[in-house]
Design a protein around this motif. Sequence first.
Motif, PDB file in Angstrom:
ATOM      1  N   MET A   1      45.380 -33.639  -6.748  1.00 28.49           N
ATOM      2  CA  MET A   1      45.636 -34.617  -6.246  1.00 28.49           C
ATOM      3  C   MET A   1      44.606 -33.046  -4.655  1.00 28.49           C
ATOM      4  SD  MET A   1      45.453 -37.212  -3.933  1.00 28.49           S
ATOM      5  CE  MET A   1      46.303 -38.324  -4.641  1.00 28.49           C
ATOM      6  N   ASN A   2      43.380 -33.766  -4.013  1.00 31.45           N
ATOM      7  CA  ASN A   2      42.869 -32.618  -3.126  1.00 31.45           C
ATOM      8  C   ASN A   2      43.962 -32.398  -1.783  1.00 31.45           C
ATOM      9  OD1 ASN A   2      41.626 -30.344  -1.577  1.00 31.45           O
ATOM     10  ND2 ASN A   2      39.556 -30.571  -2.973  1.00 31.45           N
ATOM     11  N   HIS A   3      44.681 -31.467  -1.265  1.00 33.11           N
ATOM     12  CA  HIS A   3      45.303 -31.294  -0.341  1.00 33.11           C
ATOM     13  C   HIS A   3      44.815 -30.630   1.194  1.00 33.11           C
ATOM     14  CE1 HIS A   3      48.337 -33.859  -1.475  1.00 33.11           C
ATOM     15  NE2 HIS A   3      48.060 -32.860  -2.463  1.00 33.11           N
ATOM     16  N   TYR A   4      43.746 -29.925   0.848  1.00 34.90           N
ATOM     17  CA  TYR A   4      42.983 -28.783   1.904  1.00 34.90           C
ATOM     18  C   TYR A   4      42.305 -30.158   3.121  1.00 34.90           C
ATOM     19  CZ  TYR A   4      39.391 -26.405   4.584  1.00 34.90           C
ATOM     20  OH  TYR A   4      39.187 -25.958   5.720  1.00 34.90           O
ATOM     21  N   PHE A   5      43.280 -29.878   4.593  1.00 31.29           N
ATOM     22  CA  PHE A   5      42.384 -30.452   5.202  1.00 31.29           C
ATOM     23  C   PHE A   5      42.907 -29.194   6.663  1.00 31.29           C
ATOM     24  CE2 PHE A   5      44.672 -31.935  10.202  1.00 31.29           C
ATOM     25  CZ  PHE A   5      43.318 -32.996   9.503  1.00 31.29           C
ATOM     26  N   ARG A   6      41.628 -29.558   7.738  1.00 32.69           N
ATOM     27  CA  ARG A   6      41.506 -29.017   8.563  1.00 32.69           C
ATOM     28  C   ARG A   6      40.907 -29.775   9.987  1.00 32.69           C
ATOM     29  NH1 ARG A   6      35.601 -25.256   9.185  1.00 32.69           N
ATOM     30  NH2 ARG A   6      35.556 -24.530  11.763  1.00 32.69           N
ATOM     31  N   GLN A   7      41.414 -29.817  11.249  1.00 34.49           N
ATOM     32  CA  GLN A   7      41.324 -30.152  12.645  1.00 34.49           C
ATOM     33  C   GLN A   7      40.825 -28.911  13.324  1.00 34.49           C
ATOM     34  OE1 GLN A   7      43.260 -32.748  13.800  1.00 34.49           O
ATOM     35  NE2 GLN A   7      45.238 -31.356  13.503  1.00 34.49           N
ATOM     36  N   ASP A   8      39.626 -29.262  14.245  1.00 31.66           N
ATOM     37  CA  ASP A   8      38.996 -28.138  15.381  1.00 31.66           C
ATOM     38  C   ASP A   8      38.474 -28.714  15.993  1.00 31.66           C
ATOM     39  OD1 ASP A   8      39.075 -25.705  16.167  1.00 31.66           O
ATOM     40  OD2 ASP A   8      38.209 -25.026  14.068  1.00 31.66           O
ATOM     41  N   TYR A   9      38.094 -27.603  16.890  1.00 31.31           N
ATOM     42  CA  TYR A   9      36.650 -28.360  17.363  1.00 31.31           C
ATOM     43  C   TYR A   9      35.148 -27.652  17.808  1.00 31.31           C
ATOM     44  CZ  TYR A   9      40.393 -31.112  19.851  1.00 31.31           C
ATOM     45  OH  TYR A   9      41.016 -32.266  19.605  1.00 31.31           O
ATOM     46  N   TYR A  49      39.832 -41.469  -1.013  1.00 32.63           N
ATOM     47  CA  TYR A  49      39.359 -42.242  -1.923  1.00 32.63           C
ATOM     48  C   TYR A  49      38.263 -40.479  -2.015  1.00 32.63           C
ATOM     49  CZ  TYR A  49      35.757 -44.514  -5.000  1.00 32.63           C
ATOM     50  OH  TYR A  49      34.733 -44.095  -5.792  1.00 32.63           O
ATOM     51  N   LEU A  50      37.664 -40.371  -1.191  1.00 35.26           N
ATOM     52  CA  LEU A  50      36.268 -39.133  -1.879  1.00 35.26           C
ATOM     53  C   LEU A  50      36.772 -37.966  -1.049  1.00 35.26           C
ATOM     54  CD1 LEU A  50      33.640 -40.596   1.229  1.00 35.26           C
ATOM     55  CD2 LEU A  50      33.460 -41.546  -1.871  1.00 35.26           C
ATOM     56  N   SER A  51      38.149 -38.109  -0.513  1.00 39.45           N
ATOM     57  CA  SER A  51      38.661 -36.451  -0.262  1.00 39.45           C
ATOM     58  C   SER A  51      39.106 -36.136  -1.857  1.00 39.45           C
ATOM     59  CB  SER A  51      39.577 -35.729   1.310  1.00 39.45           C
ATOM     60  OG  SER A  51      40.750 -36.845   1.179  1.00 39.45           O
ATOM     61  N   ARG A  52      39.567 -37.065  -2.658  1.00 30.81           N
ATOM     62  CA  ARG A  52      40.540 -36.362  -4.020  1.00 30.81           C
ATOM     63  C   ARG A  52      39.503 -35.310  -4.709  1.00 30.81           C
ATOM     64  NH1 ARG A  52      41.204 -41.715  -5.047  1.00 30.81           N
ATOM     65  NH2 ARG A  52      39.512 -41.599  -6.746  1.00 30.81           N
ATOM     66  N   GLN A  53      38.106 -35.687  -4.729  1.00 35.44           N
ATOM     67  CA  GLN A  53      37.139 -34.615  -5.213  1.00 35.44           C
ATOM     68  C   GLN A  53      36.330 -33.253  -4.410  1.00 35.44           C
ATOM     69  OE1 GLN A  53      38.442 -34.219  -8.197  1.00 35.44           O
ATOM     70  NE2 GLN A  53      36.371 -33.313  -9.134  1.00 35.44           N
ATOM     71  N   HIS A  54      36.277 -34.680  -3.528  1.00 38.77           N
ATOM     72  CA  HIS A  54      34.955 -33.554  -2.373  1.00 38.77           C
ATOM     73  C   HIS A  54      35.453 -33.569  -0.843  1.00 38.77           C
ATOM     74  CE1 HIS A  54      31.759 -34.720  -5.489  1.00 38.77           C
ATOM     75  NE2 HIS A  54      32.704 -35.468  -5.891  1.00 38.77           N
ATOM     76  N   ARG A  55      34.283 -32.355  -0.264  1.00 37.10           N
ATOM     77  CA  ARG A  55      34.541 -31.609   1.209  1.00 37.10           C
ATOM     78  C   ARG A  55      34.685 -33.233   2.176  1.00 37.10           C
ATOM     79  NH1 ARG A  55      34.198 -26.473   3.569  1.00 37.10           N
ATOM     80  NH2 ARG A  55      35.349 -26.114   1.918  1.00 37.10           N
ATOM     81  N   VAL A  56      35.446 -33.780   2.630  1.00 36.47           N
ATOM     82  CA  VAL A  56      34.612 -34.484   4.027  1.00 36.47           C
ATOM     83  C   VAL A  56      34.548 -34.487   5.231  1.00 36.47           C
ATOM     84  CG1 VAL A  56      35.017 -37.271   4.165  1.00 36.47           C
ATOM     85  CG2 VAL A  56      35.458 -36.552   2.007  1.00 36.47           C
ATOM     86  N   ARG A 274      37.963 -52.679   0.168  1.00 36.55           N
ATOM     87  CA  ARG A 274      37.784 -51.972   0.113  1.00 36.55           C
ATOM     88  C   ARG A 274      37.826 -51.308  -1.002  1.00 36.55           C
ATOM     89  NH1 ARG A 274      44.408 -49.578   0.400  1.00 36.55           N
ATOM     90  NH2 ARG A 274      43.593 -47.843  -0.999  1.00 36.55           N
ATOM     91  N   GLU A 275      38.412 -52.167  -2.669  1.00 37.43           N
ATOM     92  CA  GLU A 275      38.268 -51.762  -3.860  1.00 37.43           C
ATOM     93  C   GLU A 275      37.045 -52.152  -4.552  1.00 37.43           C
ATOM     94  OE1 GLU A 275      41.703 -53.210  -6.070  1.00 37.43           O
ATOM     95  OE2 GLU A 275      43.124 -51.828  -5.407  1.00 37.43           O
ATOM     96  N   LEU A 276      36.382 -52.983  -4.137  1.00 33.84           N
ATOM     97  CA  LEU A 276      34.810 -53.275  -4.722  1.00 33.84           C
ATOM     98  C   LEU A 276      33.911 -52.338  -4.499  1.00 33.84           C
ATOM     99  CD1 LEU A 276      33.336 -55.642  -6.046  1.00 33.84           C
ATOM    100  CD2 LEU A 276      33.097 -56.756  -3.676  1.00 33.84           C
ATOM    101  N   ILE A 277      34.169 -52.145  -2.788  1.00 33.27           N
ATOM    102  CA  ILE A 277      33.603 -51.101  -2.511  1.00 33.27           C
ATOM    103  C   ILE A 277      33.684 -49.552  -2.531  1.00 33.27           C
ATOM    104  CG2 ILE A 277      33.121 -49.874  -0.201  1.00 33.27           C
ATOM    105  CD1 ILE A 277      32.504 -52.307   1.085  1.00 33.27           C
ATOM    106  N   VAL A 293      33.623 -39.257  -8.766  1.00 32.95           N
ATOM    107  CA  VAL A 293      34.898 -39.666  -7.960  1.00 32.95           C
ATOM    108  C   VAL A 293      35.950 -40.042  -8.710  1.00 32.95           C
ATOM    109  CG1 VAL A 293      35.557 -40.561  -5.919  1.00 32.95           C
ATOM    110  CG2 VAL A 293      32.607 -39.736  -6.022  1.00 32.95           C
ATOM    111  N   PRO A 294      36.426 -39.726  -9.523  1.00 30.90           N
ATOM    112  CA  PRO A 294      37.803 -40.040 -10.490  1.00 30.90           C
ATOM    113  C   PRO A 294      38.827 -41.126 -10.128  1.00 30.90           C
ATOM    114  CG  PRO A 294      38.776 -37.487  -9.734  1.00 30.90           C
ATOM    115  CD  PRO A 294      36.961 -37.406  -9.190  1.00 30.90           C
ATOM    116  N   LEU A 295      38.825 -41.829 -11.233  1.00 30.07           N
ATOM    117  CA  LEU A 295      40.404 -42.643 -10.501  1.00 30.07           C
ATOM    118  C   LEU A 295      41.743 -41.843 -10.517  1.00 30.07           C
ATOM    119  CD1 LEU A 295      39.198 -45.354 -13.285  1.00 30.07           C
ATOM    120  CD2 LEU A 295      38.944 -45.394 -10.448  1.00 30.07           C
ATOM    121  N   PRO A 296      42.264 -42.196  -9.452  1.00 33.00           N
ATOM    122  CA  PRO A 296      43.441 -41.659  -9.221  1.00 33.00           C
ATOM    123  C   PRO A 296      44.806 -41.548 -10.733  1.00 33.00           C
ATOM    124  CG  PRO A 296      43.773 -43.372  -7.814  1.00 33.00           C
ATOM    125  CD  PRO A 296      42.038 -43.901  -8.593  1.00 33.00           C
TER     126      PRO A 296
END
Length: 308
Positions: A1-9, A49-56, A274-277, A293-296
């Motif tokens: 699991m990718n836990h990187y998180f940043r918030q900014d202005y 879902y997307l942020s498990r493997q990619h920068r979102v 959500r799952e179908l999409i 985009v790997p499954l959990p």
Amino acid sequence: MNHYFRQDYLRVPDGSSLYFQVLGEGEPGMVLCDGLGCDGFAWKYLTPYLSRQHRVLRWHYRGHGRSGRPEDSRRFGMLYTCEDLDRLMDAAEVKQGIIFGHSMGVQVALEFHRRYAHRVRGLVLICGSYGNPLDTFHDSTYLKRVFPVLRHLVERYPARAARLIHSLLSTDLAMQVALSVELNRDLISKADLAPYFEHLARMDPVVFVRTLDSLATHTAWDHLPHVDVPTLIIAGERDKFTPSWLSRKMAEHIPGAELMLVPLATHTATLEYRELIELRIERFLRDRLGVQVPLPPRLPPGEGATPS
């Protein structure tokens, strides 16, 4: 699991302060563009879902969510929105991204490709139009005819308009009307929809009408044949905001575009199915863009998350 998180202005040259979040790591980046009057509610499930493997990259338009208004009240519209996104991708260190758009975000994504094609690796266009949305809302031009009057009233009486809108949208009646008339109450929970009403009730109505006015006169129709990146279009067959025939029309005019029509889904398809999409997006990313985009990870028998 990718836990990187940043918030900014990010403060852009005209003084606007734009809020953004970056979640996860990995290329290519995924850039999520909201609908009008939204601050991210449609991406509730796709983001993790997307942020498990990619920068979102998630962000708020001018005057939306946590982003400020420009000092010059005329600086709303597609030109400024695309310039803002270009600068935000730099700030988020997303050199080239797959641009996701929901509702108004579809217009943003298409116009951004027109102006900054080198920054776009692919497009995922969800429940939106290529332009002129007032012409097709509920398959009628009624909103287009009354909008000039509504805008005039909001511009002339902004404080009264804000109080009225806040009082109306803060009631359970507004939620029930939306669930009964616009959406499919059997497929979406009130908890998933509530953030939209909460944000809209707080939003400056002048920002809303000025942004909508800029959308009403914008179209990327002429650009569709020039979209040269893999494109997935997702539509809800019962979407009244942007009828599904608009998505079919886009798919016919964007070279090689793929179309997914979701039965029974409405304008909030990302929350209803959500799952179908997720599975359809995963296939598109894998087959058209070579992106995994790997499954959990599977949990051992008997183990799982504890309900909160």
